[in-house]
Design a protein around this motif. Structure first.
Motif, PDB file in Angstrom:
ATOM      1  N   GLU A  13       0.824  -1.203   0.000  1.00 45.72           N
ATOM      2  CA  GLU A  13       0.000   0.000   0.000  1.00 45.72           C
ATOM      3  C   GLU A  13       0.861   1.257   0.000  1.00 45.72           C
ATOM      4  N   SER A  14       2.010   1.208   0.689  1.00 44.99           N
ATOM      5  CA  SER A  14       2.845   2.401   0.804  1.00 44.99           C
ATOM      6  C   SER A  14       3.463   2.819  -0.519  1.00 44.99           C
ATOM      7  N   LEU A  15       3.564   1.887  -1.498  1.00 47.08           N
ATOM      8  CA  LEU A  15       4.189   2.208  -2.776  1.00 47.08           C
ATOM      9  C   LEU A  15       3.182   2.630  -3.831  1.00 47.08           C
ATOM     10  N   VAL A  16       1.900   2.535  -3.517  1.00 52.57           N
ATOM     11  CA  VAL A  16       0.870   2.837  -4.505  1.00 52.57           C
ATOM     12  C   VAL A  16       0.505   4.310  -4.420  1.00 52.57           C
ATOM     13  N   GLN A  17       0.513   4.983  -5.549  1.00 57.01           N
ATOM     14  CA  GLN A  17       0.156   6.394  -5.614  1.00 57.01           C
ATOM     15  C   GLN A  17      -0.953   6.574  -6.654  1.00 57.01           C
ATOM     16  N   PRO A  18      -1.914   7.467  -6.440  1.00 58.76           N
ATOM     17  CA  PRO A  18      -2.147   8.202  -5.191  1.00 58.76           C
ATOM     18  C   PRO A  18      -2.842   7.329  -4.149  1.00 58.76           C
ATOM     19  N   PRO A  19      -2.865   7.751  -2.879  1.00 61.93           N
ATOM     20  CA  PRO A  19      -3.526   6.971  -1.842  1.00 61.93           C
ATOM     21  C   PRO A  19      -5.028   6.862  -2.108  1.00 61.93           C
ATOM     22  N   ILE A  20      -5.629   5.844  -1.508  1.00 62.49           N
ATOM     23  CA  ILE A  20      -7.049   5.585  -1.728  1.00 62.49           C
ATOM     24  C   ILE A  20      -7.901   6.790  -1.331  1.00 62.49           C
ATOM     25  N   GLY A  21      -7.528   7.452  -0.211  1.00 63.98           N
ATOM     26  CA  GLY A  21      -8.298   8.616   0.226  1.00 63.98           C
ATOM     27  C   GLY A  21      -8.287   9.730  -0.796  1.00 63.98           C
ATOM     28  N   GLN A  22      -7.132   9.962  -1.429  1.00 64.33           N
ATOM     29  CA  GLN A  22      -7.028  11.013  -2.429  1.00 64.33           C
ATOM     30  C   GLN A  22      -7.837  10.672  -3.686  1.00 64.33           C
ATOM     31  N   ILE A  23      -7.851   9.394  -4.056  1.00 63.62           N
ATOM     32  CA  ILE A  23      -8.634   8.986  -5.226  1.00 63.62           C
ATOM     33  C   ILE A  23     -10.116   9.288  -4.989  1.00 63.62           C
ATOM     34  N   LEU A  24     -10.614   8.898  -3.811  1.00 66.05           N
ATOM     35  CA  LEU A  24     -12.021   9.131  -3.486  1.00 66.05           C
ATOM     36  C   LEU A  24     -12.322  10.620  -3.403  1.00 66.05           C
ATOM     37  N   LEU A  25     -11.374  11.393  -2.877  1.00 67.18           N
ATOM     38  CA  LEU A  25     -11.562  12.838  -2.769  1.00 67.18           C
ATOM     39  C   LEU A  25     -11.596  13.488  -4.149  1.00 67.18           C
ATOM     40  N   GLN A  26     -10.681  13.062  -5.032  1.00 71.10           N
ATOM     41  CA  GLN A  26     -10.626  13.620  -6.384  1.00 71.10           C
ATOM     42  C   GLN A  26     -11.889  13.304  -7.182  1.00 71.10           C
ATOM     43  N   ARG A  27     -12.486  12.141  -6.908  1.00 66.27           N
ATOM     44  CA  ARG A  27     -13.712  11.757  -7.612  1.00 66.27           C
ATOM     45  C   ARG A  27     -14.959  12.392  -7.001  1.00 66.27           C
ATOM     46  N   LEU A  29     -16.277  11.648  -4.135  1.00 66.88           N
ATOM     47  CA  LEU A  29     -17.066  10.629  -3.444  1.00 66.88           C
ATOM     48  C   LEU A  29     -17.035  10.797  -1.934  1.00 66.88           C
ATOM     49  N   VAL A  30     -16.016  11.484  -1.414  1.00 67.93           N
ATOM     50  CA  VAL A  30     -15.962  11.798   0.014  1.00 67.93           C
ATOM     51  C   VAL A  30     -15.572  13.266   0.175  1.00 67.93           C
ATOM     52  N   GLY A  31     -15.925  13.837   1.319  1.00 64.05           N
ATOM     53  CA  GLY A  31     -15.527  15.206   1.624  1.00 64.05           C
ATOM     54  C   GLY A  31     -14.257  15.212   2.458  1.00 64.05           C
ATOM     55  N   GLU A  32     -13.646  16.368   2.553  1.00 67.26           N
ATOM     56  CA  GLU A  32     -12.391  16.485   3.313  1.00 67.26           C
ATOM     57  C   GLU A  32     -12.610  16.186   4.796  1.00 67.26           C
ATOM     58  N   ASN A  33     -13.783  16.587   5.325  1.00 72.20           N
ATOM     59  CA  ASN A  33     -14.064  16.322   6.743  1.00 72.20           C
ATOM     60  C   ASN A  33     -14.176  14.832   7.016  1.00 72.20           C
ATOM     61  N   ASP A  34     -14.875  14.114   6.102  1.00 71.29           N
ATOM     62  CA  ASP A  34     -15.019  12.662   6.269  1.00 71.29           C
ATOM     63  C   ASP A  34     -13.662  11.977   6.194  1.00 71.29           C
ATOM     64  N   LEU A  35     -12.831  12.427   5.252  1.00 68.24           N
ATOM     65  CA  LEU A  35     -11.508  11.818   5.090  1.00 68.24           C
ATOM     66  C   LEU A  35     -10.654  12.059   6.333  1.00 68.24           C
ATOM     67  N   ALA A  36     -10.696  13.286   6.871  1.00 71.47           N
ATOM     68  CA  ALA A  36      -9.927  13.595   8.078  1.00 71.47           C
ATOM     69  C   ALA A  36     -10.403  12.757   9.261  1.00 71.47           C
ATOM     70  N   LYS A  37     -11.704  12.580   9.355  1.00 73.41           N
ATOM     71  CA  LYS A  37     -12.265  11.768  10.439  1.00 73.41           C
ATOM     72  C   LYS A  37     -11.800  10.320  10.329  1.00 73.41           C
TER      73      LYS A  37
END
Length: 580
Positions: A13-27, A29-37
């Motif tokens: 997982e550490s070698l895969v870019q971009p991270p899963i959270g960033q992919i969901l954020l870019q699409r 599908l999630v907000g920044e608050n949800d991701l931070a939580k």
């Protein structure tokens, strides 16, 4: 069938870019608050970020799997593409030299595609320990990893358990164990994912129905139940307990009906869920009604009302006093019509109060009252209080008894506009229903301005609908309608039938619209109500003022290409249409 095309092992997982959270954020599908939580939760308790986001209701499992597929270069495996015979998995497990119990504990299954290829599916394909064990277990083999929905993996694991004669013990009477199982991650995720998928597919209800050896999870989409998942009966008690636990119901009570409510955040949306449990022969039937807190802005024009009906109904709704009734069975869209009506007439100059059971839609600028029958706060009692609030317009969720009907009539006769619903099959029967409730015929005639019956028909999917010739009797009926309503039946008929595609879940339909029959109380019809004339005589009089029945309004919408003739006949019946 080779359903996995990627043969490389998953990258760490550490070698895969971009991270899963960033992919969901870019699409989006999630907000920044949800991701931070979720990141905070992960830092404290560990776990995979995608699973945490699903569990806290920020995103659906399908969206996470799509993002992981892009991130890891792995395909998402559908359960229908996997072997359905548990012996296939058991044979591979035994060939590995590892006890089947280890596989089940790790949430993993594998099967051989050929002599050199082993397909591996597990709950966490990134786990280094699982990868290491399986590489050692299958030396020289090509391990093909894939992603899968948790509920489909659970089905395969249950098949293996049953094939190994691990039927499990009876847990139905062990309340402590039921509560423990209801908090386990697989059960939590199964219930959360079922709700998430239902919401994404536009379902109005989720039905959880036990049978002797299995239980089904079905969604009501566009008014029609569709089967989505079948699981072994041994898992039902844990799933039912989870639903009852989060809705505040008694887990130990399985002999009496129970009703509860849940406030949830699913797929990033706030949701109210009404839960009903009904004891049956094989266990409790559970139905969950899904209500989005952020409702779409419905208008009378958008819900399917034709131009002539829209003009008349809008004019009557703005009258200073009287009663307008909307009739139809449960689930026919009456509440939506009344919400759209109130949205249409609110102008900041009127005091509008509603009394409902329950309050399904929140309407800004309107005072909404929730009845509580268990403490004696009924429609009738609430109405008496409402009349002391100096309202201009009153909406009553439903006229259920004579007392409520009497108060509604008195309110209309003292200068209030009253909207309400009634359970009748057609519009004109509403007059008889009110009289049966004990309202004097002359009071019905002098207070009711109009009655509108309605149903919901499914709209054809615009992506796959195809031309379709209706029966001759339907064409003849529409030609008759064209002479009466030439402004609605113009140009060439747009007859279409349902086909089915991915966009509409292969049903041929997507979304619903209303069909209506509206009866305006003219002076002549008012006199007929007082004299309690037969319904068929009232129909003749109502037609002089633009009345048409549900079937006729449905056929007009079929002519216009909005729905199919088959759908109209399914909902409205074939009265008035001869032949096939």
């Amino acid at each position: 069938m080779n359903v996995l095309t990627k043969t490389a092992e998953p990258a760490p997982e550490s070698l895969v870019q971009p991270p899963i959270g960033q992919i969901l954020l870019q699409r989006g599908l999630v907000g920044e608050n949800d991701l931070a939580k979720a990141l905070s939760f992960q830092a404290t308790l560990g776990g995979r970020l995608g699973a945490i986001l699903v569990r806290i209701g920020s995103v659906s499992e399908d969206n996470v799997l799509d993002a992981l597929s892009m991130q890891l270069g792995l395909d998402v495996v559908l359960g229908e593409h996997m072997p359905q015979d548990p012996a296939t998995y058991i044979e591979t497990m035994r060939a590995s030299g590892i006890e089947p119990e280890w596989w089940i504990d790790q949430g993993a299954v594998a099967w051989a595609a050929d002599e050199n290829t082993i397909h591996c599916i597990c709950r966490d394909p990134l786990s280094p320990s699982i990868q290491e064990v399986l590489i050692d277990a299958f030396p020289g083999k090509n391990l093909v990893w894939g992603l899968i929905r948790n509920r489909e993996l659970d089905m395969m694991l249950d098949l293996v358990r049953r094939a190994l004669n691990d039927t499990g013990r009876d847990i139905s009477g062990d309340v402590a164990l039921l509560r423990e199982l209801a908090e386990e991650a697989p059960v939590v995720e199964l219930v959360s994912n079922a709700m998430s998928q239902a919401l994404n597919e536009g379902a109005s209800d989720i039905h959880v129905e036990p049978r002797e050896h299995e239980f089904d999870i079905r969604y009501r989409i566009d008014g029609v139940l569709q089967n989505r998942l079948t699981l072994p009966r041994s898992r039902f008690d844990a799933v039912a307990s989870r639903i009852k636990l989060i809705s505040g119901l008694d887990i130990a009570e399985r002999r009496l009906p129970q009703d509860g409510r849940i406030g949830l955040r699913i797929s990033g949306k706030d949701l109210d869920v009404r839960v009903s449990c009904l004891p049956g022969v094989w266990g409790e039937s559970i139905v969950m009604r899904l209500l989005l807190k952020e409702q779409k802005n419905f208008t009378l024009a958008k819900i399917g009302m034709a131009s002539d009906q829209l003009e008349v109904f809008g004019r009557l709704a703005n009258e200073p006093y009287g009663i307008i009734l909307v009739t139809g069975p449960t689930g026919s869209g009456k509440s939506t019509t009344l919400k759209a009506t109130l949205e249409e007439i609110k102008d900041g100059k009127r005091k509008i109060i509603t009394v409902e059971d329950p309050v399904e839609y929140n309407i800004p600028g309107v005072t909404q009252v929730q009845t509580k029958a268990d403490i004696g706060y009924t429609f009738a009692r609430a109405l008496r209080s409402i009349l002391r609030q100096d309202p201009d317009t009153i909406m009553i969720g439903e006229i259920r008894d004579g007392e409520t009907a009497q108060i509604a009539v008195q309110a209309s006769l003292t200068g209030h506009m009253v909207f309400s619903t009634l359970h009748t099959n057609d519009a004109l029967t509403a007059f008889t229903r009110l009289i049966d409730m004990g309202v004097e015929p002359f009071l019905v005639a002098s207070s009711v301005r109009a009655v509108m019956a309605q149903r919901l028909v499914r709209q054809l999917c615009v992506h796959c609908r195809q031309p379709h010739d209706p029966p001759p009797a339907i064409i003849q009926k529409c030609q008759e309608l064209q002479r009466v309503f030439p402004q609605l039946l113009t140009g060439t008929p747009q007859w279409f039938g349902a086909k089915g595609c991915k966009q509409c879940q292969h049903t041929g339909y997507r979304g619903r619209l209303g069909i209506y029959e509206m009866a305006i109380v003219s002076n002549e019809l008012s006199e007929m109500i007082v004299q309690q004339k037969p319904i068929h005589e009232m129909v003749v009089e109502a037609r002089r003022h633009g009345y048409r029945d549900l079937l006729e309004d449905g056929l007009i919408k079929a002519w216009q290409g909005q729905t199919s003739v088959e759908e109209v006949l399914r909902i409205a019946g074939q009265m008035g249409v001869d032949g096939d």
